[in-house]
Motif scaffolding. Structure first.
Motif, PDB file in Angstrom:
ATOM      1  N   PRO A  98       0.818  -1.223   0.000  1.00  0.00           N
ATOM      2  CA  PRO A  98       0.000   0.000   0.000  1.00  0.00           C
ATOM      3  C   PRO A  98       0.847   1.267   0.000  1.00  0.00           C
ATOM      4  O   PRO A  98       0.439   2.281  -0.586  1.00  0.00           O
ATOM      5  N   ALA A 101       1.778   1.764  -3.518  1.00  0.00           N
ATOM      6  CA  ALA A 101       0.636   2.243  -4.306  1.00  0.00           C
ATOM      7  C   ALA A 101       0.422   3.744  -4.076  1.00  0.00           C
ATOM      8  O   ALA A 101       0.174   4.507  -5.023  1.00  0.00           O
ATOM      9  N   LEU A 102       0.537   4.141  -2.817  1.00  0.00           N
ATOM     10  CA  LEU A 102       0.358   5.558  -2.476  1.00  0.00           C
ATOM     11  C   LEU A 102       1.455   6.409  -3.129  1.00  0.00           C
ATOM     12  O   LEU A 102       1.186   7.479  -3.684  1.00  0.00           O
ATOM     13  N   LEU A 104       3.117   5.733  -5.808  1.00  0.00           N
ATOM     14  CA  LEU A 104       2.870   5.787  -7.246  1.00  0.00           C
ATOM     15  C   LEU A 104       1.826   6.846  -7.574  1.00  0.00           C
ATOM     16  O   LEU A 104       1.947   7.583  -8.566  1.00  0.00           O
ATOM     17  N   ALA A 105       0.805   6.917  -6.717  1.00  0.00           N
ATOM     18  CA  ALA A 105      -0.250   7.916  -6.942  1.00  0.00           C
ATOM     19  C   ALA A 105       0.330   9.326  -6.821  1.00  0.00           C
ATOM     20  O   ALA A 105       0.029  10.215  -7.642  1.00  0.00           O
ATOM     21  N   VAL A 106       1.174   9.521  -5.795  1.00  0.00           N
ATOM     22  CA  VAL A 106       1.794  10.844  -5.609  1.00  0.00           C
ATOM     23  C   VAL A 106       2.699  11.165  -6.801  1.00  0.00           C
ATOM     24  O   VAL A 106       2.681  12.279  -7.337  1.00  0.00           O
ATOM     25  N   ALA A 108       2.443  10.003  -9.781  1.00  0.00           N
ATOM     26  CA  ALA A 108       1.604  10.247 -10.958  1.00  0.00           C
ATOM     27  C   ALA A 108       1.126  11.691 -10.981  1.00  0.00           C
ATOM     28  O   ALA A 108       1.169  12.359 -12.022  1.00  0.00           O
ATOM     29  N   VAL A 109       0.700  12.168  -9.820  1.00  0.00           N
ATOM     30  CA  VAL A 109       0.154  13.529  -9.752  1.00  0.00           C
ATOM     31  C   VAL A 109       1.270  14.555  -9.930  1.00  0.00           C
ATOM     32  O   VAL A 109       1.122  15.536 -10.657  1.00  0.00           O
ATOM     33  N   ALA A 112       3.677  13.769 -13.542  1.00  0.00           N
ATOM     34  CA  ALA A 112       3.061  13.531 -14.849  1.00  0.00           C
ATOM     35  C   ALA A 112       3.300  14.692 -15.805  1.00  0.00           C
ATOM     36  O   ALA A 112       3.604  14.496 -16.983  1.00  0.00           O
ATOM     37  N   GLY A 113       3.186  15.928 -15.268  1.00  0.00           N
ATOM     38  CA  GLY A 113       3.363  17.102 -16.116  1.00  0.00           C
ATOM     39  C   GLY A 113       4.729  17.121 -16.778  1.00  0.00           C
ATOM     40  O   GLY A 113       4.867  17.396 -17.977  1.00  0.00           O
ATOM     41  N   LEU A 159       2.877   3.693 -14.776  1.00  0.00           N
ATOM     42  CA  LEU A 159       1.583   4.149 -14.248  1.00  0.00           C
ATOM     43  C   LEU A 159       0.451   3.281 -14.790  1.00  0.00           C
ATOM     44  O   LEU A 159      -0.477   2.911 -14.063  1.00  0.00           O
ATOM     45  N   ALA A 162       0.537  -0.152 -13.230  1.00  0.00           N
ATOM     46  CA  ALA A 162       0.228  -0.126 -11.793  1.00  0.00           C
ATOM     47  C   ALA A 162      -1.251  -0.416 -11.539  1.00  0.00           C
ATOM     48  O   ALA A 162      -1.609  -1.012 -10.511  1.00  0.00           O
TER      49      ALA A 162
ATOM     50  N   PHE B 616      -5.427  -1.235   4.064  1.00  0.00           N
ATOM     51  CA  PHE B 616      -4.727  -1.621   2.830  1.00  0.00           C
ATOM     52  C   PHE B 616      -5.650  -1.448   1.630  1.00  0.00           C
ATOM     53  O   PHE B 616      -5.271  -0.865   0.609  1.00  0.00           O
ATOM     54  N   VAL B 619      -6.370   2.307   0.921  1.00  0.00           N
ATOM     55  CA  VAL B 619      -5.213   2.995   0.335  1.00  0.00           C
ATOM     56  C   VAL B 619      -5.000   2.527  -1.101  1.00  0.00           C
ATOM     57  O   VAL B 619      -4.781   3.333  -2.010  1.00  0.00           O
ATOM     58  N   ALA B 620      -5.081   1.208  -1.294  1.00  0.00           N
ATOM     59  CA  ALA B 620      -4.820   0.669  -2.630  1.00  0.00           C
ATOM     60  C   ALA B 620      -5.875   1.132  -3.626  1.00  0.00           C
ATOM     61  O   ALA B 620      -5.536   1.542  -4.743  1.00  0.00           O
ATOM     62  N   SER B 623      -5.410   4.870  -4.272  1.00  0.00           N
ATOM     63  CA  SER B 623      -4.245   5.120  -5.129  1.00  0.00           C
ATOM     64  C   SER B 623      -4.550   4.737  -6.565  1.00  0.00           C
ATOM     65  O   SER B 623      -4.190   5.468  -7.502  1.00  0.00           O
ATOM     66  N   LEU B 626      -6.678   7.378  -8.137  1.00  0.00           N
ATOM     67  CA  LEU B 626      -5.895   8.575  -8.474  1.00  0.00           C
ATOM     68  C   LEU B 626      -5.063   8.338  -9.739  1.00  0.00           C
ATOM     69  O   LEU B 626      -4.994   9.190 -10.627  1.00  0.00           O
ATOM     70  N   LEU B 627      -4.455   7.151  -9.798  1.00  0.00           N
ATOM     71  CA  LEU B 627      -3.669   6.797 -10.984  1.00  0.00           C
ATOM     72  C   LEU B 627      -4.547   6.792 -12.234  1.00  0.00           C
ATOM     73  O   LEU B 627      -4.151   7.308 -13.292  1.00  0.00           O
ATOM     74  N   VAL B 630      -5.300  10.334 -13.293  1.00  0.00           N
ATOM     75  CA  VAL B 630      -4.142  10.981 -13.938  1.00  0.00           C
ATOM     76  C   VAL B 630      -3.987  10.450 -15.359  1.00  0.00           C
ATOM     77  O   VAL B 630      -3.787  11.214 -16.312  1.00  0.00           O
ATOM     78  N   LEU B 631      -4.074   9.127 -15.494  1.00  0.00           N
ATOM     79  CA  LEU B 631      -3.930   8.534 -16.824  1.00  0.00           C
ATOM     80  C   LEU B 631      -5.026   9.016 -17.768  1.00  0.00           C
ATOM     81  O   LEU B 631      -4.774   9.354 -18.926  1.00  0.00           O
ATOM     82  N   TYR B 634      -4.402  12.861 -18.616  1.00  0.00           N
ATOM     83  CA  TYR B 634      -3.323  13.101 -19.576  1.00  0.00           C
ATOM     84  C   TYR B 634      -3.612  12.401 -20.906  1.00  0.00           C
ATOM     85  O   TYR B 634      -3.177  12.868 -21.959  1.00  0.00           O
ATOM     86  N   ARG B 637      -5.806  14.778 -22.604  1.00  0.00           N
ATOM     87  CA  ARG B 637      -5.022  15.933 -23.076  1.00  0.00           C
ATOM     88  C   ARG B 637      -4.253  15.565 -24.340  1.00  0.00           C
ATOM     89  O   ARG B 637      -4.155  16.353 -25.273  1.00  0.00           O
TER      90      ARG B 637
END
Lengths: 216, 651
Positions: A98, A101-102, A104-106, A108-109, A112-113, A159, A162, B616, B619-620, B623, B626-627, B630-631, B634, B637
């Motif tokens: 976990p 995973a967290l 990776l999320a950070v 990504a945010v 990414a730019g 990403l 993931a 767990f 969070v998983a 996350s 969020l991923l 983002v994907l 973008y 975009r």
């Protein structure tokens, strides 16, 4: 089968990286120890002043540590002992997962730019587009920065991978899937994990090279 | 002329040959019909009764309603009238229920032992003719097959040790009086509600082996007792008994006259479709801790409730090679592999036809259960036996406690003390490997052996003969306080010391020991007591249980993982009671994980990790979401950029 494929994939990856390191030298000193110290000092010491900068680097560093732990705990029992993950290794794997995973999320945010593909990344793609579509795509004659393209491509691939990597294991924890699908999700996790690991190794290698040459 | 001569020679030869072939073919046709013709309709058995043969290999006298004295019928003689193919009786006696005493039969997975108990001697010892590790052969405690039959034949369908010719001098004449305990086909196959298996057991206790099957039949009754007869008694000449006191005790058979038809045949309501009630006589058990002996408080196996019978799964042909039904069973029965839990509920994916769902078995989805559970646990681990509690329960079984027989102690705490459920790793099953891996975790029944023995080289413990123990240890254990409940009478360690000192002078080989509750007591050279806890020779004997199967809605893990994966879950951390007549030992406890060969730290840590499992997941999933965003962002975009370029080109 997975064991064989994984063995081959890891050997090929490490051999490829080593060959690339030798055959395509960086413009900086090629001493490996110096290079590693340089990269880690970049990650740990050379912080930007902003909180976001610190967070970005921390997330990258933490994810790297988590990746190493997850890769070892995940692949060691299978590739070395020929059995599935269990016991303490399983607990360590599940503890770091976990956090990874967290991170990776950070990443990504926050990253990414910077990792967007730009028109300058691949002049050959623009040339190809111009010929194939007859569109008036401006084409520059600059050489291709392949390492940068590889770095960005592996970033987005990580990403992308993931998602099935995380979801395959999380979904199996809910009372949704029967035994057959439990086997499928485990297989998805294994194969995606292998692809993720190979790409993560390449990404890290490229990151180190680019940091050393200060191209990114 | 030559042609006529040739024809004259050939024709009679051909005729003789045809007759010979015809005669040879007749028994073969009979033999085939003896195997059944495939009809599902039950065969009707109206049979003449035959007595025990006077000479081996010959048929005995036919019994009619006029026969005087009325003789007990022989199952072998009566059934063999039709079941003659390849001497069926000899084939049947090699079946699982009868072949325990045959040393050439592979023992298979450990099963329920016969348990000899003697509260006066602090003894509770698992016995078996099968080579199940942890049990002792009856002869090791000095029990001859004849004595063994008298003790435990109550819950056997005859045959096995009951048919062994005794070689003990003092038993040869007794066996002539009692007769042998033939296989009693009626024990299992009789569908008549008047069948009395308890009476069969009572006859065996009276050494009336020859009369036992007859006594169980609904059309006959038996009085008297062979045990009370002198060694010179001849059942064919009961009038020779001169002792007036013994005359009323002469084993006597009375047949119901109306049971015989005009051909002196008797109707046997027998069938291959054996009702569960027949099996129950030897295979009942009850949770004594929760239900005492009140069977109405306990549910039946879900399969029986659904309308199946025991023999729907535990099938067998004439060879009586019963399918025991565990995974990996090695059995010549062609259905052994497919008639297990897995066979009916999951089926064989590689099979010619789908097997899953046989007999209406629901195919389990096992939603949300990681597949590793099926590698490490037997089906029974989650689905069978009582729901695990903080500590193990006492269980009473037919074979251990003689349930269903006359005059047994109905107290829940009566010896022997069988504990369950114990979630233990199964012993390697039917493995030919030199270093077989232990099996899956399965619920077991457990008994802590308690016996007097000797320890020899390599710490190997052998039990002493029961007669020796009674003679030598008895005086040292005087003054024990027995209870009506039939539980242990407390033995003090000083009494153990005194008994061991007495035994030291009596045993010729090794040093005397007392084994109980996993502890081994032995005499030190200085005359004091050495106490060795968790001695391998004192280990508990466990055997897997398969029934009663609970409904799926009552299986372990239903709804949530923490039923088993929490630091207080009985599956891993429940107490397994240690049973012993010595208070210091019976106060000890074990934990379930110790029987699973699992270290405490790892088991506890893994259970503890489930506290964080919801975090767990959150969070998983967060996350991943969020991923994905983002994907997607973008990706859109990138798509926008392409669309923009294309739009500019259009302009």
């Amino acid at each position: 089968m997975f064991q064989t494929v994984a063995d081959i994939a890891f050997v090929m990856t490490f051999l490829g990286v080593a060959a690339h390191w030798v055959l395509v030298p960086t413009r900086k000193p090629r001493n490996v120890v110096q290079g590693a110290v340089h990269v880690f000092s970049l990650l740990l010491i050379e912080q930007r002043t902003s909180l976001l900068g610190a967070l970005k680097k921390l997330a990258y560093l933490l994810s790297l540590v988590c990746f190493v732990v997850l890769a070892i705990t995940g692949f060691w029992p299978l590739l070395v002992r020929g059995e599935h993950i269990s016991g303490y290794l399983m607990m360590i794997h599940a503890t770091f997962a976990p956090i990874f995973a967290l991170c990776l999320a950070v990443i990504a945010v926050t990253w990414a730019g910077e990792n967007r593909f730009t028109a300058e990344d691949c002049p050959w793609v623009r040339r190809l587009l111009r010929r194939a579509t007859r569109l008036q795509v401006p084409a520059e004659e600059k050489p291709c920065a392949c390492a940068v393209v590889g770095y960005k491509a592996t970033f987005w691939l990580l990403l992308f991978l993931a998602l099935p990597l995380i979801l395959s294991i999380v979904i199996s924890m809910f009372p949704l899937l029967g035994t057959d699908w439990q086997h499928h999700t485990a297989a998805i996790h294994r194969w995606t994990g292998l692809a993720f690991a190979v790409i993560a190794i390449l990404h890290t290698y490229l990151a180190i090279r680019l940091r050393m040459t200060r191209e990114v | 002329m030559r042609k006529v001569l040739f024809a004259g020679l050939c024709l009679p030869s051909a005729l003789v040959w045809l007759i010979a072939v015809g005669m040879a073919a007749e028994p073969a046709t009979k033999a085939v019909t003896n195997r059944g013709d495939g009809s599902r309709a039950p065969g009707i058995h109206r049979l003449p009764l035959y007595a025990e043969p006077l000479e081996p290999g010959k048929q005995g006298d036919k019994i009619t309603k006029e026969t005087d004295p009325a003789l007990p019928f022989s199952m072998r003689g009566t059934c063999s009238e039709c079941h003659v193919y390849k001497h069926d009786y000899d084939v049947i006696r090699k079946g699982w229920h009868f072949n325990a005493s045959d040393p050439n039969v592979p023992p298979g997975r450990p099963g329920p032992p016969w348990i000899y108990t003697d509260v006066t001697m602090g003894t509770q010892i698992p016995l078996s003719y099968r080579a199940w590790p942890g049990t002792f052969r009856p002869e090791q405690v000095g029990l001859t097959p004849f004595q063994f039959t008298q003790l435990f034949g109550r819950q056997m369908p005859g045959g096995g040790p009951g048919e062994v010719d005794t070689d003990a001098d003092d038993e040869i004449t007794r066996q002539m009086v009692s007769g042998k305990l033939e296989i009693n086909c009626l024990s299992c196959h009789n569908r008549d509600p008047g069948h009395d298996q308890a009476e069969y057991a009572a006859q065996i206790a009276k050494q009336s082996f020859r009369w036992a099957a007859t006594a169980s039949a609904p059309f006959a009754s038996v009085s008297g007792s062979a045990k009370e007869m002198d060694d010179t008694f001849d059942h064919l000449m009961p009038d020779m008994v001169m002792d007036e006191k013994k005359k009323p005790l002469i084993p006597t058979v009375t047949y119901q006259p109306q049971a015989f038809n005009h051909k002196d045949e008797v109707f046997f309501n027998v069938s291959g479709k054996i009702p569960a009630d027949r099996c129950y006589f030897c295979h009942s058990d009850i949770n004594a801790s929760q239900c005492g002996s009140e069977k109405w408080e306990a549910d039946e196996d879900v399969h029986l409730t659904a309308g199946l019978t025991c023999v729907d799964c535990h099938r067998e042909g004439l060879e009586h090679n019963t399918i025991r039904g565990y995974e990996g069973e090695v059995n010549s029965n062609v259905l052994a592999a497919s008639t297990s839990c897995k066979g009916c509920h999951i089926g064989d994916e590689n099979g010619r036809a789908p097997h899953a769902g046989r007999l209406g078995a629901p195919v389990p989805a096992h939603k949300g259960i990681p597949a590793v559970h099926f590698d490490r646990l037997s089906c029974t681990a989650c689905h069978s036996g009582p729901w695990p509690g903080a500590t193990t329960d006492l269980c009473k079984t037919s074979q251990a406690h003689g349930l269903g027989t006359h005059g047994i102690n109905k107290s829940p705490t009566a010896l022997p003390h069988v504990l369950y459920p114990v979630f233990a790793k199964q012993a390697p099953v039917d493995s030919q490997e030199a270093d077989p891996k232990p099996g899956k975790i399965a619920p077991h029944k457990l008994i802590w052996p308690a016996f007097w023995g000797t320890i020899g080289a390599e710490d190997k413990v052998s039990p002493l003969k029961l007669d020796t123990v009674k003679k030598v240890v008895g005086p040292a254990l005087q003054g024990l306080k027995f209870t009506a409940a039939g539980a242990w009478a407390e033995i003090k360690e000083e009494q153990v010391l005194a008994a061991l000192k007495t035994l030291a002078g009596s045993v010729e080989e090794g040093k005397p020991v007392y084994v109980t509750g996993g502890t081994l007591y032995r005499l030190k050279d200085d005359g004091t007591l050495s106490i060795h806890q968790d001695h391998p020779a004192a280990a508990a004997y466990t055997w897997p249980l398969a029934h009663n199967v609970r409904p799926a809605a009552q299986s372990l893990g239903v709804g949530k993982c923490t039923v088993c994966h929490s630091t207080g879950a009985p599956f891993f951390f429940g107490e397994v009671a240690v049973d012993s007549p010595i208070a210091a030992v019976s106060n000890l406890t074990k934990a379930q994980y110790q029987f699973q060969q699992a270290p405490y730290g790892r088991t506890w840590a893994f259970a503890m990790s489930f506290v964080f499992r919801p975090w767990f997941k959150v969070v998983a999933i967060g996350s991943a979401a969020l991923l994905a965003v983002v994907l997607l962002l973008y990706g859109l975009r990138a798509l926008g950029a392409v669309a923009r370029v294309l739009a500019e080109q259009e302009k």
